[in-house]
Design an enzyme around this catalytic site. Structure first.
Site: not given
Ligand code: HSE
Length: 319
Positions: A114, A147, A210, A214
């Protein structure tokens, strides 16, 4: 123990590792996994735990007296066939997770992670090793926790993905919603941390790193190959309460020619404007169906653990 067919090792026993440990045991019977066991755990703080008792997470508050072992060494010596890598993210060089995953693959183990670092930064290297060794690297939990996200396209064979828009960070989406209700940024962030949504270093959420990771993961998955450093990135630091209340979201946009993360005010008719709190959502524009949508929690202990369980079932069903 000898009747155990499939052995799993957990590397990293923080929020996600413990969440997976508990979810695995609570779903084991209903999934028919009587011959599958988590036989080893290795963690920088808690040490090396062999044949962990199923109530381990209730007991493990604080330090333990298990021996401290280098995780890469433990992986090498392990007889597990699946390694779950759940250590903290590092966007500089993806270490130590990359080494853990590489060691696992080179020692004949499948990998579930993950951890966004290795997948966003060094997926090409991992793919090469995986191809050479014939072991899988699965990473569902890196985008939208449990999800369905990129994996949903397996249900629409032949459909070409043209463009993706999404809300991919639960922490910032939660903060924006709290702000829209009058909360200040700092209080909302603290709440997101308390709920286990935020990264260990929340700058990664707030400044958009983050989401950018992604974007790189999705781009790579769909063959567009933007690197994390190619993603145009702006976080939510300058978003006002008023803007938050008028539908400003931290939006990720990805296609062959674009890769960006930025706060944008969305139209009231845009479904993504109505995705609130820790919810994440993806709009996947396809050639045969037009846009399809998936929405659900994108962070959290059990929610992220579900992703690793999904990957585990994929490996078990394949092998
Ligand atoms: N810190 C990330 C978020 C955790 O808030 O989406 C999940 O990737």
């Amino acid at each position: 123990m000898d009747s155990v067919k499939t052995k799993i090792m957990i590397v990293g026993f923080g929020v996600v590792g413990q969440g997976f440990f508990d979810l695995f045991h609570s779903k084991k019977e209903s999934l028919g996994l009587n011959n599958v066991e988590i036989t080893e755990i290795v963690d920088k703080k808690y040490g090396y735990i062999e044949r962990p008792p199923i109530d381990l997470t209730e007991k493990i508050n604080g330090k333990t007296d298990y021996p401290l072992i280098d995780p890469a060494k433990a992986i090498k010596n392990s007889d597990a066939s699946i390694v779950c890598e759940f250590t903290w993210v590092n966007y500089k060089d993806a270490e130590p997770a990359f080494t853990h995953m590489k060691t696992a693959l080179e020692n004949g183990k499948h990998v579930i992670t993950t951890n966004k670092g290795p997948v966003a930064l060094r997926m090409d290297e991992l793919k090469t090793i995986s191809k050479k060794t014939g072991n899988d690297v699965l990473f569902k939990g890196t985008v939208m926790a449990g999800t369905p996200s990129f994996n949903i396209v397996k249900l629409i064979p032949g459909a070409e993905v043209l463009r993706i828009r999404g809300i991919l960070n639960g922490t910032t989406n939660f903060i924006l919603e709290q702000m829209s209700k009058g909360s200040d940024f700092g209080t909302a962030l603290k709440e997101a941390q308390k709920l286990g949504y935020a990264e260990a270093d929340p700058t990664n959420d707030v400044e958009g790193f983050d989401s950018a990771a992604k974007v790189a993961i999705l781009s790579n998955y769909f063959g567009w190959k933007h690197r994390m450093s190619d993603v145009q990135r702006e976080g939510i630091k300058n978003v006002s309460r008023e803007e938050a209340a008028h539908g400003t979201k931290l939006l990720a946009t990805i296609s062959k020619t674009e890769a960006s993360v930025a706060p944008l005010q969305l139209e009231d008719t845009d479904l993504l404007r109505h995705v609130n709190g820790v919810m994440n959502a993806l709009e996947i524009e396809t050639d045969s169906l037009g846009p399809i949508y998936t929405m659900g929690p994108g962070a959290g202990r059990k929610e992220t653990a579900q992703a690793a369980l999904t990957d585990l079932m994929e490996i078990l069903n394949k092998n």
